[in-house]
Design a protein around this motif. Structure first.
Motif, PDB file in Angstrom:
ATOM      1  N   ALA A 114      37.612  44.303  31.508  1.00  0.00           N
ATOM      2  CA  ALA A 114      36.805  44.491  30.299  1.00  0.00           C
ATOM      3  C   ALA A 114      37.539  45.380  29.299  1.00  0.00           C
ATOM      4  CB  ALA A 114      35.456  45.100  30.663  1.00  0.00           C
ATOM      5  N   SER A 115      38.232  46.407  29.798  1.00  0.00           N
ATOM      6  CA  SER A 115      38.997  47.285  28.906  1.00  0.00           C
ATOM      7  C   SER A 115      40.148  46.534  28.252  1.00  0.00           C
ATOM      8  CB  SER A 115      39.532  48.489  29.686  1.00  0.00           C
ATOM      9  OG  SER A 115      38.462  49.231  30.259  1.00  0.00           O
ATOM     10  N   ALA A 116      40.823  45.679  29.045  1.00  0.00           N
ATOM     11  CA  ALA A 116      41.924  44.885  28.487  1.00  0.00           C
ATOM     12  C   ALA A 116      41.431  43.975  27.372  1.00  0.00           C
ATOM     13  CB  ALA A 116      42.589  44.068  29.584  1.00  0.00           C
ATOM     14  N   LEU A 117      40.282  43.352  27.587  1.00  0.00           N
ATOM     15  CA  LEU A 117      39.726  42.477  26.554  1.00  0.00           C
ATOM     16  C   LEU A 117      39.309  43.280  25.330  1.00  0.00           C
ATOM     17  CD1 LEU A 117      38.905  39.610  25.755  1.00  0.00           C
ATOM     18  CD2 LEU A 117      36.675  40.047  26.792  1.00  0.00           C
ATOM     19  N   GLY A 118      38.720  44.453  25.563  1.00  0.00           N
ATOM     20  CA  GLY A 118      38.302  45.280  24.438  1.00  0.00           C
ATOM     21  C   GLY A 118      39.471  45.790  23.620  1.00  0.00           C
ATOM     22  N   VAL A 119      40.555  46.193  24.293  1.00  0.00           N
ATOM     23  CA  VAL A 119      41.731  46.689  23.579  1.00  0.00           C
ATOM     24  C   VAL A 119      42.379  45.569  22.767  1.00  0.00           C
ATOM     25  CG1 VAL A 119      44.063  47.607  23.888  1.00  0.00           C
ATOM     26  CG2 VAL A 119      42.160  48.547  25.203  1.00  0.00           C
ATOM     27  N   SER A 120      42.372  44.347  23.301  1.00  0.00           N
ATOM     28  CA  SER A 120      43.032  43.234  22.601  1.00  0.00           C
ATOM     29  C   SER A 120      42.341  42.872  21.291  1.00  0.00           C
ATOM     30  CB  SER A 120      43.085  42.000  23.514  1.00  0.00           C
ATOM     31  OG  SER A 120      41.771  41.539  23.809  1.00  0.00           O
ATOM     32  N   VAL A 126      54.943  40.759  29.654  1.00  0.00           N
ATOM     33  CA  VAL A 126      54.750  39.708  30.652  1.00  0.00           C
ATOM     34  C   VAL A 126      55.068  40.218  32.055  1.00  0.00           C
ATOM     35  CG1 VAL A 126      55.601  37.466  31.441  1.00  0.00           C
ATOM     36  CG2 VAL A 126      55.092  37.825  29.032  1.00  0.00           C
ATOM     37  N   VAL A 127      56.145  40.999  32.199  1.00  0.00           N
ATOM     38  CA  VAL A 127      56.498  41.532  33.519  1.00  0.00           C
ATOM     39  C   VAL A 127      55.404  42.463  34.033  1.00  0.00           C
ATOM     40  CG1 VAL A 127      58.116  43.007  34.760  1.00  0.00           C
ATOM     41  CG2 VAL A 127      58.975  41.273  33.188  1.00  0.00           C
ATOM     42  N   LEU A 128      54.972  43.404  33.206  1.00  0.00           N
ATOM     43  CA  LEU A 128      53.924  44.329  33.636  1.00  0.00           C
ATOM     44  C   LEU A 128      52.599  43.610  33.867  1.00  0.00           C
ATOM     45  CD1 LEU A 128      54.666  47.356  31.263  1.00  0.00           C
ATOM     46  CD2 LEU A 128      55.235  47.119  33.683  1.00  0.00           C
ATOM     47  N   ALA A 129      52.283  42.657  32.995  1.00  0.00           N
ATOM     48  CA  ALA A 129      51.021  41.927  33.147  1.00  0.00           C
ATOM     49  C   ALA A 129      51.022  41.064  34.398  1.00  0.00           C
ATOM     50  CB  ALA A 129      50.768  41.062  31.916  1.00  0.00           C
ATOM     51  N   THR A 130      52.187  40.556  34.797  1.00  0.00           N
ATOM     52  CA  THR A 130      52.264  39.742  36.008  1.00  0.00           C
ATOM     53  C   THR A 130      51.873  40.554  37.238  1.00  0.00           C
ATOM     54  OG1 THR A 130      54.004  38.357  35.057  1.00  0.00           O
ATOM     55  CG2 THR A 130      53.791  38.344  37.452  1.00  0.00           C
ATOM     56  N   PHE A 131      52.424  41.759  37.377  1.00  0.00           N
ATOM     57  CA  PHE A 131      52.073  42.607  38.516  1.00  0.00           C
ATOM     58  C   PHE A 131      50.613  43.046  38.455  1.00  0.00           C
ATOM     59  CE2 PHE A 131      56.736  43.404  38.255  1.00  0.00           C
ATOM     60  CZ  PHE A 131      57.069  42.909  39.510  1.00  0.00           C
ATOM     61  N   CYS A 132      50.163  43.422  37.274  1.00  0.00           N
ATOM     62  CA  CYS A 132      48.788  43.894  37.123  1.00  0.00           C
ATOM     63  C   CYS A 132      47.792  42.773  37.391  1.00  0.00           C
ATOM     64  CB  CYS A 132      48.586  44.470  35.726  1.00  0.00           C
ATOM     65  SG  CYS A 132      46.968  45.188  35.445  1.00  0.00           S
ATOM     66  N   ALA A 133      48.055  41.591  36.844  1.00  0.00           N
ATOM     67  CA  ALA A 133      47.143  40.465  37.041  1.00  0.00           C
ATOM     68  C   ALA A 133      47.110  40.030  38.501  1.00  0.00           C
ATOM     69  CB  ALA A 133      47.555  39.299  36.143  1.00  0.00           C
ATOM     70  N   TYR A 134      48.248  40.085  39.156  1.00  0.00           N
ATOM     71  CA  TYR A 134      48.282  39.739  40.586  1.00  0.00           C
ATOM     72  C   TYR A 134      47.427  40.699  41.397  1.00  0.00           C
ATOM     73  CZ  TYR A 134      50.102  39.291  45.332  1.00  0.00           C
ATOM     74  OH  TYR A 134      50.210  39.138  46.693  1.00  0.00           O
ATOM     75  N   ALA A 135      47.524  41.998  41.106  1.00  0.00           N
ATOM     76  CA  ALA A 135      46.712  42.975  41.817  1.00  0.00           C
ATOM     77  C   ALA A 135      45.229  42.766  41.544  1.00  0.00           C
ATOM     78  CB  ALA A 135      47.131  44.387  41.408  1.00  0.00           C
ATOM     79  N   ILE A 136      44.892  42.460  40.317  1.00  0.00           N
ATOM     80  CA  ILE A 136      43.489  42.239  39.977  1.00  0.00           C
ATOM     81  C   ILE A 136      42.946  40.993  40.668  1.00  0.00           C
ATOM     82  CG2 ILE A 136      41.938  41.625  38.068  1.00  0.00           C
ATOM     83  CD1 ILE A 136      43.611  43.432  36.278  1.00  0.00           C
ATOM     84  N   ALA A 137      43.758  39.949  40.755  1.00  0.00           N
ATOM     85  CA  ALA A 137      43.299  38.691  41.349  1.00  0.00           C
ATOM     86  C   ALA A 137      43.256  38.744  42.868  1.00  0.00           C
ATOM     87  CB  ALA A 137      44.208  37.546  40.899  1.00  0.00           C
ATOM     88  N   ARG A 138      44.134  39.520  43.493  1.00  0.00           N
ATOM     89  CA  ARG A 138      44.267  39.474  44.944  1.00  0.00           C
ATOM     90  C   ARG A 138      43.629  40.651  45.681  1.00  0.00           C
ATOM     91  NH1 ARG A 138      44.837  34.641  44.809  1.00  0.00           N
ATOM     92  NH2 ARG A 138      46.799  33.533  45.219  1.00  0.00           N
ATOM     93  N   PHE A 174      39.290  46.477  44.659  1.00  0.00           N
ATOM     94  CA  PHE A 174      39.309  47.920  44.477  1.00  0.00           C
ATOM     95  C   PHE A 174      38.291  48.282  43.401  1.00  0.00           C
ATOM     96  CE2 PHE A 174      42.535  45.961  41.812  1.00  0.00           C
ATOM     97  CZ  PHE A 174      42.289  46.505  40.557  1.00  0.00           C
ATOM     98  N   PRO A 175      37.775  49.503  43.460  1.00  0.00           N
ATOM     99  CA  PRO A 175      36.770  49.910  42.467  1.00  0.00           C
ATOM    100  C   PRO A 175      37.352  49.901  41.053  1.00  0.00           C
ATOM    101  CG  PRO A 175      36.832  51.438  44.336  1.00  0.00           C
ATOM    102  CD  PRO A 175      38.027  50.535  44.474  1.00  0.00           C
ATOM    103  N   GLY A 176      36.559  49.432  40.119  1.00  0.00           N
ATOM    104  CA  GLY A 176      36.963  49.445  38.722  1.00  0.00           C
ATOM    105  C   GLY A 176      37.732  48.236  38.261  1.00  0.00           C
ATOM    106  N   LYS A 177      37.820  47.190  39.117  1.00  0.00           N
ATOM    107  CA  LYS A 177      38.599  46.014  38.727  1.00  0.00           C
ATOM    108  C   LYS A 177      37.997  45.325  37.499  1.00  0.00           C
ATOM    109  CE  LYS A 177      38.586  42.423  41.479  1.00  0.00           C
ATOM    110  NZ  LYS A 177      38.930  41.518  42.612  1.00  0.00           N
ATOM    111  N   LYS A 178      36.683  45.168  37.511  1.00  0.00           N
ATOM    112  CA  LYS A 178      36.040  44.533  36.364  1.00  0.00           C
ATOM    113  C   LYS A 178      36.144  45.402  35.112  1.00  0.00           C
ATOM    114  CE  LYS A 178      32.722  41.814  39.058  1.00  0.00           C
ATOM    115  NZ  LYS A 178      31.283  41.517  39.313  1.00  0.00           N
ATOM    116  N   LEU A 179      36.143  46.721  35.328  1.00  0.00           N
ATOM    117  CA  LEU A 179      36.271  47.625  34.187  1.00  0.00           C
ATOM    118  C   LEU A 179      37.654  47.491  33.541  1.00  0.00           C
ATOM    119  CD1 LEU A 179      35.147  49.901  32.439  1.00  0.00           C
ATOM    120  CD2 LEU A 179      36.001  51.531  34.145  1.00  0.00           C
TER     121      LEU A 179
END
Length: 280
Positions: free
Chosen positions: A110-116, A87-99, A102-107
């Motif tokens: 998609a990778s997170a969904l594929g790994v899950s 949760v701690v790591l995902a909070t920082f990562c999700a904030y960066a993705i949402a705000r 940068f190149p590769g954000k959608k990738l």
């Protein structure tokens, strides 16, 4: 909004009752088995002839105590650590993705969904060999790391949706009042995203708590073996006796924390799943 007729409401109630019975019957059956004495387990009736707590005494105070209690402790530690770190790591990562752009954000998403949704069983053999080589086999960190591979991608995916719903203007207003980026994130964004963070933590905890494949493949002793894996090692009084009652009692005890969490925090869970961070 269309008003339902009396017949439609009755049909909805009947359908809901059928679904609840279908979902709760296996749980009720396990509880019934856990309350049967060993000589009553062959009874085909749903309810025990005489209610007995002998199976619970066996796993908490009797012969199965040395197997069950350490496994219960391991499950609490491993699931708790995996949930906290994810949760701690995902909070920082999700904030960066949402705000940030940068190149590769959608990738990344998609990778997170594929790994899950990646088959867990395909990871066991390489992890087993690597863990034996580097000394992580049959250790608490050796389970926390694979559990994070299950919980972190899903946590990133869920939290990024919550952060996208938070108005960007709130963070900008905090920065205009003199707050740094870290202060705006900690004092404005995180409190607003609390329902989403809490919901994600509950989901991640359930995933880690219920895992069986990693737990039984990456452990060999009670040093780190969690409860789902430990249930497979329950034995009866002899090789001809099945430990059905003890396994059922252990399953009930393991289910209690999950049920308690859902009942106590159900309002926040529903709020987080339905509304996200804020309504706008």
């Amino acid at each position: 909004m269309t008003k339902l007729s009396t017949r439609e409401r009755v049909l909805w109630y009947v359908a809901a009752a059928v679904i609840m019975l279908y979902a709760l019957f296996p749980v009720a059956w396990i509880v019934s088995l856990s309350l049967k004495a060993p000589n009553d387990l062959t009874n085909q009736q749903f309810l025990p002839t005489d209610v007995s707590f002998e199976n619970y005494e066996q796993i908490l105070l009797g012969d199965a105590r040395d197997l069950f209690l350490p496994a219960l402790r391991n499950s609490v530690v491993v699931a708790g650590l995996a949930t906290l770190l994810a949760v701690v790591l995902a909070t920082f990562c999700a904030y960066a993705i949402a705000r940030l752009d940068f190149p590769g954000k959608k990738l990344i998403l998609a990778s997170a969904l594929g790994v899950s949704i990646f088959p867990v069983i395909s990871l066991v053999t390489p992890l087993f060999n690597v863990w034996r080589t580097i000394g992580l086999y049959d250790t608490i960190p050796g389970l926390v790391i694979p559990y994070m591979a299950l919980t972190l991608p899903l946590s990133i995916w869920v939290l990024s949706a919550f952060f996208r719903e938070i108005p960007w203007e709130l963070e900008q207003a905090a920065q205009m009042d003199g707050a740094t980026t870290w202060q705006a994130f900690r004092r404005v964004i995180v409190p607003l995203a609390a329902p989403g963070v809490f919901t994600t933590a509950i989901i991640a905890f359930f995933i880690a708590w219920n895992d069986f494949v990693f737990g039984i493949s990456l452990t060999s002793t009670n040093a780190a073996r969690p409860v789902p894996a430990a249930l497979a090692f329950f034995t009866g009084e002899s090789q001809f006796v099945e430990p059905t009652g003890a396994v059922s009692a252990a399953a009930v005890v393991v289910t209690v924390p999950v049920v308690v969490l859902v009942l106590v925090f159900q309002r926040r869970i529903v709020s987080g799943l339905t509304s996200g961070a804020v309504k706008g």
